[in-house]
Design a protein around this motif. Structure first.
Motif, short mmCIF file in Angstrom:
data_model
loop_
_atom_site.label_atom_id
_atom_site.label_comp_id
_atom_site.label_asym_id
_atom_site.label_seq_id
_atom_site.Cartn_x
_atom_site.Cartn_y
_atom_site.Cartn_z
N ILE A 1 44.06 50.54 44.81
CA ILE A 1 44.51 50.96 45.36
C ILE A 1 44.55 49.49 44.94
O ILE A 1 45.51 48.36 45.27
CB ILE A 1 44.04 50.53 46.64
CG1 ILE A 1 42.64 49.12 47.02
CG2 ILE A 1 43.95 51.91 47.45
CD1 ILE A 1 42.22 49.45 48.22
N ASP A 2 44.38 48.78 43.83
CA ASP A 2 45.08 46.61 43.24
C ASP A 2 46.85 47.08 42.97
O ASP A 2 47.09 45.69 43.45
CB ASP A 2 44.75 46.18 42.17
CG ASP A 2 44.28 48.22 41.03
OD1 ASP A 2 44.68 49.04 41.48
OD2 ASP A 2 44.34 47.90 39.50
N ASN A 3 47.04 47.71 42.98
CA ASN A 3 48.56 47.64 42.82
C ASN A 3 49.47 48.51 44.38
O ASN A 3 50.21 47.79 44.54
CB ASN A 3 49.53 48.92 42.12
CG ASN A 3 48.95 50.13 42.14
OD1 ASN A 3 47.64 50.78 43.61
ND2 ASN A 3 49.54 51.32 42.32
N LEU A 4 48.93 48.37 45.33
CA LEU A 4 48.98 48.16 46.40
C LEU A 4 48.34 46.82 47.27
O LEU A 4 49.05 46.44 49.02
CB LEU A 4 48.90 49.85 47.45
CG LEU A 4 48.43 51.11 46.74
CD1 LEU A 4 47.72 51.88 47.34
CD2 LEU A 4 49.94 51.01 46.51
N ALA A 5 48.39 45.74 46.75
CA ALA A 5 47.63 45.16 47.69
C ALA A 5 48.40 44.27 48.54
O ALA A 5 47.98 43.84 49.55
CB ALA A 5 46.76 43.40 46.18
N ASP A 6 49.67 43.63 48.52
CA ASP A 6 49.95 42.69 49.24
C ASP A 6 51.30 43.99 50.17
O ASP A 6 52.46 43.25 50.72
CB ASP A 6 51.60 42.26 48.50
CG ASP A 6 51.16 41.47 47.88
OD1 ASP A 6 50.19 40.68 47.67
OD2 ASP A 6 50.79 41.14 45.93
N PRO B 1 29.80 39.04 48.98
CA PRO B 1 30.68 40.16 49.17
C PRO B 1 30.66 40.72 47.22
O PRO B 1 31.01 39.43 46.67
CB PRO B 1 31.89 39.49 49.66
CG PRO B 1 31.71 37.64 49.51
CD PRO B 1 29.92 37.42 49.76
N LEU B 2 30.91 41.80 47.13
CA LEU B 2 31.57 41.98 46.34
C LEU B 2 32.60 41.42 45.52
O LEU B 2 33.76 41.21 46.58
CB LEU B 2 31.83 43.50 45.80
CG LEU B 2 31.03 44.69 46.07
CD1 LEU B 2 30.96 45.79 45.80
CD2 LEU B 2 29.42 44.39 44.30
N ASP B 3 33.27 41.39 44.12
CA ASP B 3 34.63 41.00 44.31
C ASP B 3 35.50 41.77 44.79
O ASP B 3 36.07 43.28 43.94
CB ASP B 3 34.74 40.50 42.72
CG ASP B 3 35.92 39.92 42.16
OD1 ASP B 3 36.16 39.07 42.65
OD2 ASP B 3 37.01 40.88 41.48
N ILE B 4 36.61 41.34 44.97
CA ILE B 4 38.04 42.25 45.82
C ILE B 4 38.46 42.65 44.45
O ILE B 4 38.90 43.48 45.11
CB ILE B 4 39.05 40.84 46.88
CG1 ILE B 4 37.30 39.93 47.82
CG2 ILE B 4 39.99 41.88 46.98
CD1 ILE B 4 38.71 39.67 49.26
N ASP B 5 38.93 42.00 43.31
CA ASP B 5 39.41 42.64 42.51
C ASP B 5 39.16 43.92 42.22
O ASP B 5 39.68 44.88 42.15
CB ASP B 5 40.09 41.54 41.50
CG ASP B 5 41.30 40.94 41.58
OD1 ASP B 5 42.48 41.30 42.70
OD2 ASP B 5 40.66 39.42 42.54
#
Ligand SMILES: Nc1ncnc2c1ncn2[C@@H]1O[C@H](COP(=O)(O)OP(=O)(O)OP(=O)(O)O)[C@@H](O)[C@H]1O
Ligand SMILES: [Mg+2]
Length: 254
Positions: free
Chosen positions: A149-154, A137-141
């Motif tokens: 969408i990194d600011n929506l992770a949670d 897999p690619l890196d999730i981050d």
């Protein structure tokens, strides 16, 4: 020694030869028939096409023209009544479900009009569950960052707009680093602003990860971002041409 070197060179040249001539995706004389005799419906009627690596191909056609059927056959979700599908020169046979499963798992990512997210998992968890099934897999981050969408992770899906949910769906499709990303009316449920955003991110995926992308749509404007435009009508190809006036997704007037 000389003989061994000669053999190594021959091997290398043969490999180069094949790399040069190998086709990425080739569909030959695809027919998809429902029913028989007088009741026969041809969703695809003798469709042949090739897709080059790293292309963005847009397939245009009105409702019922065979777009989803074509995409599902390319992605190994559906099987043809007649015809041949070659992926990197290897024939993909649909007779055994396991062959298609492996083909899909190793090579294909799908994005549909509806996002198919898991409601009780956060954005990061939605992507992670897919990553856990993949070999490389690619890196999730990195993927979340590329798709903004990194600011929506949670957050949970119900806390996102349609465009944001579609970007999570794209992340789920690209996390396994598919060679071919197939998008079926991916902006069909979105307003024009969110559609533009999603298409910009699709273009970014193509540029950053070199993913080959097929977008099917009935929206002529979206076709302008394709390197190649294929028009379908009544299960047949009307035209298949390189787009010499390609524009960036950011310039689309949606
Ligand atoms: N299971 C089925 N049985 C009979 N006919 C079918 C079946 N599935 C699809 N078709 C027919 O095949 C044709 C192509 O369908 P397809 O879903 O590929 O069209 P489409 O271009 O994706 O349309 P849309 O833009 O509405 O999604 C249509 O005429 C449809 O009615
Ligand atoms: Mg369809």
């Amino acid at each position: 020694m000389i003989c061994a070197l000669g053999e190594a060179n021959l091997h290398r040249n043969t490999k180069l030869f094949w790399r040069f001539f190998m086709s990425f995706v080739k569909l030959e004389n695809a027919v998809k028939q429902y029913g028989n005799g007088e009741n026969a419906v041809y969703a695809l009627n003798d469709v042949s096409l090739e897709i080059e690596p790293k292309e963005i191909v847009v397939i245009l056609g009105s409702s019922g023209s065979g777009k989803s059927t074509l995409l599902n056959i390319l992605g190994g979700i559906d099987v043809m009544s007649k015809g041949k599908l070659l992926f990197q020169d290897r024939e993909i046979r649909g007779k055994k479900p396991k062959d298609l499963l492996l083909y899909r798992r190793e090579n294909i990512g799908f994005v549909f009009q509806f996002y198919n997210l898991i409601a009780d998992l956060t954005v990061r968890e939605n992507i992670k569950v897919v990553a856990e099934y993949c070999k490389n897999p690619l890196d999730i981050d990195a993927v979340m960052k590329t798709l903004g969408i990194d600011n929506l992770a949670d957050r949970f899906p119900s806390q996102l707009s349609g465009g944001q949910q579609q970007r999570v769906a794209i992340a789920r499709a690209v996390i396994k680093n598919p060679k071919l990303l197939l998008c079926d009316e991916l902006t069909g449920a979105l307003d024009s602003k969110s559609s533009g955003d999603v298409l910009k991110f699709i273009e970014k995926i193509n540029q950053e990860f070199g993913t080959t992308i097929v977008i099917i749509t009935h929206n002529q404007e979206i076709a302008k971002m394709g390197y190649r435009i294929i028009q379908l009508h009544d299960g047949k190809i009307l035209s298949n041409e390189k787009n010499t006036e390609k524009i960036d997704a950011s310039a689309l007037e949606l």
